[in-house]
Design a protein around this motif. Structure first.
Motif, PDB file in Angstrom:
ATOM      1  N   ASP A  19      33.610 -17.237  40.240  1.00  0.00           N
ATOM      2  CA  ASP A  19      33.596 -17.247  41.704  1.00  0.00           C
ATOM      3  C   ASP A  19      33.545 -18.666  42.260  1.00  0.00           C
ATOM      4  OD1 ASP A  19      33.573 -14.493  41.587  1.00  0.00           O
ATOM      5  OD2 ASP A  19      31.403 -14.315  41.952  1.00  0.00           O
ATOM      6  N   LEU A  20      33.099 -19.613  41.437  1.00  0.00           N
ATOM      7  CA  LEU A  20      33.003 -21.001  41.888  1.00  0.00           C
ATOM      8  C   LEU A  20      34.371 -21.596  42.200  1.00  0.00           C
ATOM      9  CD1 LEU A  20      30.331 -22.289  39.350  1.00  0.00           C
ATOM     10  CD2 LEU A  20      29.984 -21.860  41.788  1.00  0.00           C
ATOM     11  N   LEU A  21      35.419 -21.002  41.659  1.00  0.00           N
ATOM     12  CA  LEU A  21      36.774 -21.486  41.941  1.00  0.00           C
ATOM     13  C   LEU A  21      37.136 -21.310  43.409  1.00  0.00           C
ATOM     14  CD1 LEU A  21      38.586 -20.102  38.759  1.00  0.00           C
ATOM     15  CD2 LEU A  21      37.819 -22.451  39.180  1.00  0.00           C
ATOM     16  N   ALA A  33      36.717 -39.189  32.459  1.00  0.00           N
ATOM     17  CA  ALA A  33      36.584 -37.761  32.172  1.00  0.00           C
ATOM     18  C   ALA A  33      35.721 -37.080  33.229  1.00  0.00           C
ATOM     19  CB  ALA A  33      35.970 -37.548  30.788  1.00  0.00           C
ATOM     20  N   MET A  34      36.124 -35.867  33.609  1.00  0.00           N
ATOM     21  CA  MET A  34      35.355 -35.097  34.582  1.00  0.00           C
ATOM     22  C   MET A  34      34.251 -34.325  33.872  1.00  0.00           C
ATOM     23  SD  MET A  34      36.821 -35.475  37.638  1.00  0.00           S
ATOM     24  CE  MET A  34      36.634 -33.980  38.606  1.00  0.00           C
ATOM     25  N   THR A  35      33.142 -34.113  34.573  1.00  0.00           N
ATOM     26  CA  THR A  35      32.074 -33.299  34.006  1.00  0.00           C
ATOM     27  C   THR A  35      32.546 -31.855  33.870  1.00  0.00           C
ATOM     28  OG1 THR A  35      31.180 -32.947  36.224  1.00  0.00           O
ATOM     29  CG2 THR A  35      30.210 -34.711  34.924  1.00  0.00           C
ATOM     30  N   VAL A  36      32.153 -31.210  32.803  1.00  0.00           N
ATOM     31  CA  VAL A  36      32.535 -29.823  32.548  1.00  0.00           C
ATOM     32  C   VAL A  36      31.474 -28.892  33.125  1.00  0.00           C
ATOM     33  CG1 VAL A  36      33.010 -28.108  30.762  1.00  0.00           C
ATOM     34  CG2 VAL A  36      33.796 -30.458  30.460  1.00  0.00           C
ATOM     35  N   TRP A  37      31.891 -27.886  33.853  1.00  0.00           N
ATOM     36  CA  TRP A  37      30.962 -26.878  34.353  1.00  0.00           C
ATOM     37  C   TRP A  37      30.973 -25.728  33.353  1.00  0.00           C
ATOM     38  CZ3 TRP A  37      29.782 -26.157  40.139  1.00  0.00           C
ATOM     39  CH2 TRP A  37      29.673 -27.406  40.761  1.00  0.00           C
ATOM     40  N   GLU A  38      29.925 -25.650  32.579  1.00  0.00           N
ATOM     41  CA  GLU A  38      29.856 -24.667  31.497  1.00  0.00           C
ATOM     42  C   GLU A  38      28.639 -23.777  31.691  1.00  0.00           C
ATOM     43  OE1 GLU A  38      31.224 -25.766  27.466  1.00  0.00           O
ATOM     44  OE2 GLU A  38      29.162 -25.335  26.848  1.00  0.00           O
ATOM     45  N   PHE A  39      28.826 -22.475  31.501  1.00  0.00           N
ATOM     46  CA  PHE A  39      27.771 -21.493  31.704  1.00  0.00           C
ATOM     47  C   PHE A  39      27.680 -20.595  30.474  1.00  0.00           C
ATOM     48  CE2 PHE A  39      29.502 -22.800  35.737  1.00  0.00           C
ATOM     49  CZ  PHE A  39      28.395 -22.986  36.543  1.00  0.00           C
ATOM     50  N   GLU A  40      26.506 -20.015  30.268  1.00  0.00           N
ATOM     51  CA  GLU A  40      26.319 -19.152  29.096  1.00  0.00           C
ATOM     52  C   GLU A  40      25.337 -18.036  29.437  1.00  0.00           C
ATOM     53  OE1 GLU A  40      25.247 -19.561  24.331  1.00  0.00           O
ATOM     54  OE2 GLU A  40      25.162 -21.313  25.660  1.00  0.00           O
ATOM     55  N   ARG A  41      25.707 -16.825  29.001  1.00  0.00           N
ATOM     56  CA  ARG A  41      24.825 -15.673  29.212  1.00  0.00           C
ATOM     57  C   ARG A  41      25.063 -14.662  28.100  1.00  0.00           C
ATOM     58  NH1 ARG A  41      24.615 -11.740  34.608  1.00  0.00           N
ATOM     59  NH2 ARG A  41      22.841 -10.482  33.931  1.00  0.00           N
ATOM     60  N   GLY A  44      25.359 -14.904  24.966  1.00  0.00           N
ATOM     61  CA  GLY A  44      26.379 -15.283  23.999  1.00  0.00           C
ATOM     62  C   GLY A  44      27.755 -15.538  24.580  1.00  0.00           C
ATOM     63  N   GLU A  45      27.977 -15.181  25.835  1.00  0.00           N
ATOM     64  CA  GLU A  45      29.269 -15.424  26.472  1.00  0.00           C
ATOM     65  C   GLU A  45      29.257 -16.796  27.144  1.00  0.00           C
ATOM     66  OE1 GLU A  45      32.229 -13.658  29.974  1.00  0.00           O
ATOM     67  OE2 GLU A  45      30.251 -12.762  29.638  1.00  0.00           O
ATOM     68  N   VAL A  46      30.244 -17.607  26.810  1.00  0.00           N
ATOM     69  CA  VAL A  46      30.364 -18.945  27.385  1.00  0.00           C
ATOM     70  C   VAL A  46      31.566 -18.967  28.331  1.00  0.00           C
ATOM     71  CG1 VAL A  46      30.759 -21.395  26.920  1.00  0.00           C
ATOM     72  CG2 VAL A  46      29.320 -20.039  25.373  1.00  0.00           C
ATOM     73  N   VAL A  47      31.342 -19.462  29.532  1.00  0.00           N
ATOM     74  CA  VAL A  47      32.408 -19.539  30.531  1.00  0.00           C
ATOM     75  C   VAL A  47      32.502 -20.983  31.017  1.00  0.00           C
ATOM     76  CG1 VAL A  47      33.233 -18.767  32.786  1.00  0.00           C
ATOM     77  CG2 VAL A  47      32.035 -17.167  31.273  1.00  0.00           C
ATOM     78  N   ARG A  48      33.699 -21.549  30.973  1.00  0.00           N
ATOM     79  CA  ARG A  48      33.940 -22.895  31.483  1.00  0.00           C
ATOM     80  C   ARG A  48      34.869 -22.792  32.694  1.00  0.00           C
ATOM     81  NH1 ARG A  48      34.249 -23.161  25.946  1.00  0.00           N
ATOM     82  NH2 ARG A  48      32.734 -24.544  24.917  1.00  0.00           N
ATOM     83  N   VAL A  49      34.508 -23.485  33.744  1.00  0.00           N
ATOM     84  CA  VAL A  49      35.334 -23.480  34.943  1.00  0.00           C
ATOM     85  C   VAL A  49      35.601 -24.909  35.385  1.00  0.00           C
ATOM     86  CG1 VAL A  49      34.538 -21.217  35.730  1.00  0.00           C
ATOM     87  CG2 VAL A  49      33.304 -23.270  36.446  1.00  0.00           C
ATOM     88  N   ASP A  50      36.690 -25.097  36.098  1.00  0.00           N
ATOM     89  CA  ASP A  50      37.085 -26.410  36.603  1.00  0.00           C
ATOM     90  C   ASP A  50      37.273 -26.303  38.108  1.00  0.00           C
ATOM     91  OD1 ASP A  50      37.855 -29.049  36.674  1.00  0.00           O
ATOM     92  OD2 ASP A  50      39.940 -28.636  36.143  1.00  0.00           O
ATOM     93  N   PRO A  51      36.168 -26.235  38.860  1.00  0.00           N
ATOM     94  CA  PRO A  51      36.268 -26.019  40.307  1.00  0.00           C
ATOM     95  C   PRO A  51      36.686 -27.286  41.040  1.00  0.00           C
ATOM     96  CG  PRO A  51      33.988 -26.321  39.697  1.00  0.00           C
ATOM     97  CD  PRO A  51      34.774 -26.371  38.410  1.00  0.00           C
TER      98      PRO A  51
END
Length: 300
Positions: free
Chosen positions: A186-188, A201-209, A211-218
Protein backbone atom coordinates in the motif's frame (compact mmCIF):
# COMPACT_ATOMS: atom_id res chain seq x y z
CA UNK A 1 68.97 10.75 4.87
CA UNK A 2 66.64 11.42 7.78
CA UNK A 3 63.19 12.96 8.05
CA UNK A 4 61.21 14.34 10.95
CA UNK A 5 58.58 11.88 12.20
CA UNK A 6 55.92 14.59 12.38
CA UNK A 7 56.55 15.52 8.74
CA UNK A 8 56.15 11.88 7.72
CA UNK A 9 52.89 11.69 9.64
CA UNK A 10 51.72 14.88 7.92
CA UNK A 11 52.41 13.40 4.48
CA UNK A 12 50.62 10.21 5.45
CA UNK A 13 47.53 12.11 6.64
CA UNK A 14 47.30 14.22 3.47
CA UNK A 15 47.92 11.30 1.09
CA UNK A 16 45.33 9.10 2.79
CA UNK A 17 42.71 11.84 2.94
CA UNK A 18 43.34 13.10 -0.60
CA UNK A 19 43.65 16.71 0.49
CA UNK A 20 45.12 19.07 3.07
CA UNK A 21 41.79 20.12 4.57
CA UNK A 22 40.51 16.56 5.06
CA UNK A 23 43.96 15.47 6.20
CA UNK A 24 44.01 18.23 8.79
CA UNK A 25 40.59 17.16 10.04
CA UNK A 26 41.76 13.55 10.42
CA UNK A 27 45.06 14.51 12.05
CA UNK A 28 43.67 17.19 14.34
CA UNK A 29 46.00 19.78 12.83
CA UNK A 30 45.78 22.82 10.55
CA UNK A 31 45.85 22.56 6.76
CA UNK A 32 48.62 25.18 6.57
CA UNK A 33 50.67 23.24 9.11
CA UNK A 34 50.38 20.04 7.06
CA UNK A 35 51.28 21.94 3.89
CA UNK A 36 54.46 23.31 5.50
CA UNK A 37 55.38 19.85 6.80
CA UNK A 38 54.99 18.23 3.37
CA UNK A 39 57.08 20.98 1.75
CA UNK A 40 59.85 20.41 4.34
CA UNK A 41 59.75 16.67 3.64
CA UNK A 42 59.91 17.17 -0.13
CA UNK A 43 62.80 19.61 0.23
CA UNK A 44 64.69 17.19 2.46
CA UNK A 45 64.13 14.25 0.11
CA UNK A 46 64.67 16.30 -3.03
CA UNK A 47 61.61 14.88 -4.79
CA UNK A 48 57.98 15.89 -5.21
CA UNK A 49 55.65 13.60 -3.28
CA UNK A 50 52.24 15.10 -4.08
CA UNK A 51 50.57 16.49 -7.19
CA UNK A 52 48.57 19.52 -6.05
CA UNK A 53 45.69 21.03 -8.00
CA UNK A 54 42.81 23.27 -6.94
CA UNK A 55 40.53 20.20 -6.94
CA UNK A 56 42.64 17.36 -5.59
CA UNK A 57 45.89 16.19 -4.06
CA UNK A 58 47.28 12.84 -5.25
CA UNK A 59 50.63 11.13 -4.63
CA UNK A 60 53.29 11.12 -7.33
CA UNK A 61 54.96 7.83 -8.21
CA UNK A 62 57.59 8.58 -5.54
CA UNK A 63 54.81 9.49 -3.12
CA UNK A 64 52.99 6.20 -3.78
CA UNK A 65 56.17 4.21 -3.15
CA UNK A 66 56.76 6.07 0.12
CA UNK A 67 53.12 5.65 1.16
CA UNK A 68 53.24 1.87 0.63
CA UNK A 69 56.22 1.51 2.97
CA UNK A 70 55.44 4.32 5.38
CA UNK A 71 51.98 3.25 6.60
CA UNK A 72 53.06 -0.13 8.05
CA UNK A 73 56.32 1.33 9.37
CA UNK A 74 54.63 4.14 11.29
CA UNK A 75 52.04 1.66 12.51
CA UNK A 76 54.87 -0.34 14.07
CA UNK A 77 56.31 2.82 15.64
CA UNK A 78 52.91 3.64 17.15
CA UNK A 79 52.59 0.07 18.44
CA UNK A 80 56.05 0.24 20.00
CA UNK A 81 55.25 3.52 21.74
CA UNK A 82 51.87 2.21 22.84
CA UNK A 83 53.53 -0.79 24.50
CA UNK A 84 54.80 1.65 27.14
CA UNK A 85 51.16 2.17 28.14
CA UNK A 86 51.19 -1.18 29.91
CA UNK A 87 53.53 0.35 32.52
CA UNK A 88 51.11 3.18 33.30
CA UNK A 89 48.47 3.12 36.02
CA UNK A 90 45.89 4.21 33.43
CA UNK A 91 45.96 3.91 29.62
CA UNK A 92 46.47 7.19 27.78
CA UNK A 93 46.45 8.42 24.22
CA UNK A 94 43.98 9.03 21.42
CA UNK A 95 41.28 6.59 20.30
CA UNK A 96 39.83 7.28 16.85
CA UNK A 97 36.53 5.66 15.87
CA UNK A 98 34.78 5.72 12.50
CA UNK A 99 31.04 5.18 13.01
CA UNK A 100 27.74 5.59 11.15
CA UNK A 101 25.63 8.57 12.15
CA UNK A 102 23.03 6.22 13.65
CA UNK A 103 25.63 4.82 16.07
CA UNK A 104 26.80 8.29 17.10
CA UNK A 105 23.18 9.10 17.92
CA UNK A 106 21.80 5.83 19.31
CA UNK A 107 24.74 3.83 20.70
CA UNK A 108 27.63 6.03 21.77
CA UNK A 109 25.79 8.58 23.97
CA UNK A 110 25.24 5.89 26.61
CA UNK A 111 28.86 4.76 26.53
CA UNK A 112 31.10 7.74 25.85
CA UNK A 113 30.53 9.90 28.98
CA UNK A 114 31.12 7.08 31.49
CA UNK A 115 34.06 5.77 29.45
CA UNK A 116 35.80 9.15 29.40
CA UNK A 117 35.06 9.58 33.11
CA UNK A 118 36.70 6.21 33.81
CA UNK A 119 39.73 6.97 31.58
CA UNK A 120 40.46 10.71 31.86
CA UNK A 121 43.81 10.39 30.07
CA UNK A 122 42.23 9.02 26.88
CA UNK A 123 41.13 11.45 24.16
CA UNK A 124 38.30 10.09 22.01
CA UNK A 125 37.84 11.25 18.43
CA UNK A 126 34.65 10.14 16.64
CA UNK A 127 34.24 10.50 12.87
CA UNK A 128 30.58 9.96 11.96
CA UNK A 129 29.82 9.13 8.32
CA UNK A 130 27.69 6.58 6.53
CA UNK A 131 30.00 5.79 3.64
CA UNK A 132 31.93 2.51 3.88
CA UNK A 133 35.60 3.25 4.59
CA UNK A 134 38.77 1.34 5.42
CA UNK A 135 39.32 2.28 9.07
CA UNK A 136 43.10 1.95 8.81
CA UNK A 137 43.31 4.02 5.63
CA UNK A 138 41.17 6.65 7.35
CA UNK A 139 43.63 6.77 10.24
CA UNK A 140 41.18 5.25 12.73
CA UNK A 141 41.77 2.53 15.31
CA UNK A 142 38.33 0.91 15.02
CA UNK A 143 34.86 1.41 13.63
CA UNK A 144 31.24 0.52 14.24
CA UNK A 145 29.28 -1.31 11.55
CA UNK A 146 26.52 -3.85 11.15
CA UNK A 147 27.41 -7.46 10.39
CA UNK A 148 26.59 -7.32 6.68
CA UNK A 149 29.29 -4.66 6.22
CA UNK A 150 32.08 -6.20 8.29
CA UNK A 151 35.29 -7.23 6.56
CA UNK A 152 36.43 -10.83 6.89
CA UNK A 153 39.79 -10.07 8.53
CA UNK A 154 38.31 -7.93 11.29
CA UNK A 155 37.60 -8.80 14.92
CA UNK A 156 34.05 -7.83 15.91
CA UNK A 157 32.72 -7.12 19.40
CA UNK A 158 29.04 -6.50 20.14
CA UNK A 159 28.24 -2.92 21.09
CA UNK A 160 24.85 -1.45 21.92
CA UNK A 161 21.49 -3.26 21.64
CA UNK A 162 21.71 -6.77 20.23
CA UNK A 163 18.42 -6.52 18.37
CA UNK A 164 17.03 -3.46 16.64
CA UNK A 165 14.02 -2.81 14.41
CA UNK A 166 13.12 -0.58 11.52
CA UNK A 167 9.95 1.33 12.32
CA UNK A 168 7.50 2.89 9.88
CA UNK A 169 5.58 5.93 11.07
CA UNK A 170 3.54 8.93 10.03
CA UNK A 171 1.87 11.87 11.73
CA UNK A 172 -1.78 11.66 12.83
CA UNK A 173 -2.56 14.48 10.39
CA UNK A 174 -1.06 12.59 7.45
CA UNK A 175 -3.00 9.44 8.31
CA UNK A 176 -6.26 11.39 8.62
CA UNK A 177 -5.75 12.89 5.17
CA UNK A 178 -4.41 9.86 3.32
CA UNK A 179 -5.54 6.81 5.26
CA UNK A 180 -3.52 4.10 6.95
CA UNK A 181 -1.68 1.48 4.87
CA UNK A 182 -2.61 -2.09 5.79
CA UNK A 183 0.07 -3.89 3.75
CA UNK A 184 3.60 -2.84 2.72
CA UNK A 185 2.53 -2.69 -0.94
CA UNK A 186 0.00 0.00 0.00
CA UNK A 187 3.00 2.29 0.47
CA UNK A 188 3.29 2.51 -3.31
CA UNK A 189 0.24 4.78 -3.16
CA UNK A 190 1.55 6.98 -0.35
CA UNK A 191 4.02 9.85 0.00
CA UNK A 192 7.17 8.24 1.41
CA UNK A 193 10.27 10.01 2.68
CA UNK A 194 13.34 8.32 1.20
CA UNK A 195 17.04 8.20 1.99
CA UNK A 196 20.07 7.81 -0.26
CA UNK A 197 23.57 6.70 0.73
CA UNK A 198 26.72 8.57 -0.30
CA UNK A 199 27.35 5.84 -2.89
CA UNK A 200 24.11 6.81 -4.63
CA UNK A 201 22.24 3.68 -3.55
CA UNK A 202 18.70 4.19 -2.26
CA UNK A 203 17.62 2.78 1.09
CA UNK A 204 15.57 -0.40 0.75
CA UNK A 205 12.15 -0.54 2.40
CA UNK A 206 11.97 -4.12 3.60
CA UNK A 207 9.28 -5.69 5.78
CA UNK A 208 8.86 -9.12 7.33
CA UNK A 209 5.96 -10.96 8.93
CA UNK A 210 5.73 -14.65 9.82
CA UNK A 211 8.56 -15.52 7.44
CA UNK A 212 7.22 -13.47 4.53
CA UNK A 213 9.58 -10.76 3.31
CA UNK A 214 8.24 -7.88 1.22
CA UNK A 215 10.44 -5.24 -0.43
CA UNK A 216 8.93 -2.09 -1.87
CA UNK A 217 10.37 0.89 -3.73
CA UNK A 218 7.96 3.74 -2.94
CA UNK A 219 8.20 7.33 -4.09
CA UNK A 220 7.62 10.59 -2.33
CA UNK A 221 8.24 14.32 -2.12
CA UNK A 222 11.50 14.23 -0.13
CA UNK A 223 14.84 12.49 -0.65
CA UNK A 224 17.64 13.05 1.90
CA UNK A 225 21.21 11.87 2.36
CA UNK A 226 21.36 9.06 4.91
CA UNK A 227 22.85 10.19 8.20
CA UNK A 228 23.52 13.87 7.70
CA UNK A 229 19.99 14.85 6.66
CA UNK A 230 17.98 12.12 8.36
CA UNK A 231 16.68 14.51 11.02
CA UNK A 232 15.18 16.63 8.25
CA UNK A 233 13.15 13.62 7.09
CA UNK A 234 12.01 12.98 10.67
CA UNK A 235 10.84 16.57 11.08
CA UNK A 236 9.06 16.38 7.73
CA UNK A 237 7.25 13.24 8.88
CA UNK A 238 6.20 14.97 12.10
CA UNK A 239 4.91 17.89 10.01
CA UNK A 240 2.70 15.54 7.99
CA UNK A 241 4.71 15.43 4.75
CA UNK A 242 4.76 11.66 4.44
CA UNK A 243 5.64 8.24 5.85
CA UNK A 244 9.13 7.51 7.16
CA UNK A 245 11.05 4.30 7.87
CA UNK A 246 13.97 4.50 10.30
CA UNK A 247 15.53 2.88 13.35
CA UNK A 248 12.82 2.42 15.97
CA UNK A 249 15.07 3.95 18.65
CA UNK A 250 15.53 7.07 16.50
CA UNK A 251 11.78 7.53 16.17
CA UNK A 252 10.89 6.42 19.71
CA UNK A 253 10.67 9.93 21.28
CA UNK A 254 8.18 10.98 18.58
CA UNK A 255 6.21 7.76 18.93
CA UNK A 256 6.04 8.16 22.70
CA UNK A 257 4.87 11.79 22.37
CA UNK A 258 2.37 10.70 19.68
CA UNK A 259 3.74 13.22 17.22
CA UNK A 260 4.13 10.10 15.05
CA UNK A 261 1.98 6.98 14.95
CA UNK A 262 3.22 3.47 14.18
CA UNK A 263 2.41 2.25 10.67
CA UNK A 264 2.49 -1.45 9.67
CA UNK A 265 3.95 -2.39 13.08
CA UNK A 266 3.36 -6.16 12.65
CA UNK A 267 5.68 -5.92 9.61
CA UNK A 268 8.56 -4.10 11.34
CA UNK A 269 11.74 -5.99 10.53
CA UNK A 270 14.21 -6.89 13.27
CA UNK A 271 17.97 -7.11 12.68
CA UNK A 272 21.09 -7.74 14.73
CA UNK A 273 22.70 -4.77 16.47
CA UNK A 274 26.02 -3.12 15.64
CA UNK A 275 29.58 -4.29 16.28
CA UNK A 276 32.79 -2.54 17.17
CA UNK A 277 35.36 -3.88 14.72
CA UNK A 278 39.13 -3.55 14.45
CA UNK A 279 42.01 -5.24 12.58
CA UNK A 280 43.14 -8.52 14.04
CA UNK A 281 46.54 -8.37 12.38
CA UNK A 282 48.09 -5.67 14.57
CA UNK A 283 48.72 -4.94 18.22
CA UNK A 284 45.63 -3.45 19.86
CA UNK A 285 46.46 0.06 21.16
CA UNK A 286 45.90 0.57 24.88
CA UNK A 287 43.05 3.12 24.47
CA UNK A 288 41.20 0.71 22.18
CA UNK A 289 41.80 -2.22 24.55
CA UNK A 290 40.36 -0.11 27.38
CA UNK A 291 37.28 0.71 25.27
CA UNK A 292 36.77 -2.95 24.32
CA UNK A 293 36.95 -4.02 27.96
CA UNK A 294 34.59 -1.18 28.91
CA UNK A 295 31.85 -2.13 26.42
CA UNK A 296 32.15 -5.80 27.41
CA UNK A 297 31.65 -4.86 31.05
CA UNK A 298 28.72 -2.62 30.09
CA UNK A 299 27.11 -5.50 28.20
CA UNK A 300 27.35 -7.71 31.29
Amino acid sequence: MSADLSDLNAFLAVARAGGFRDGARAAGASASGLSDAVRRLEARLGVRLLHRTTRSVVPTEAGRRLLERLGPALGEVEAALDAVNSFRDRPAGTLRLNVPVSASRLVLPRLVPPFLAAYPEIRLEVIAEDGFVDVLAAGCDAGIRYDERLEADMIAVSIGPRVQRYATAASPDYLRRHGRPEHPRDLLHHACLRGRFASGAMTVWEFEREGEVVRVDPTGPLLVSVGGATDLAVEAAVAGTGIIILFEDWLRPHLDSRALEPVLEPWWQAFSGPFLYYPGRRLVPAPLRAFIDFIKDAAR
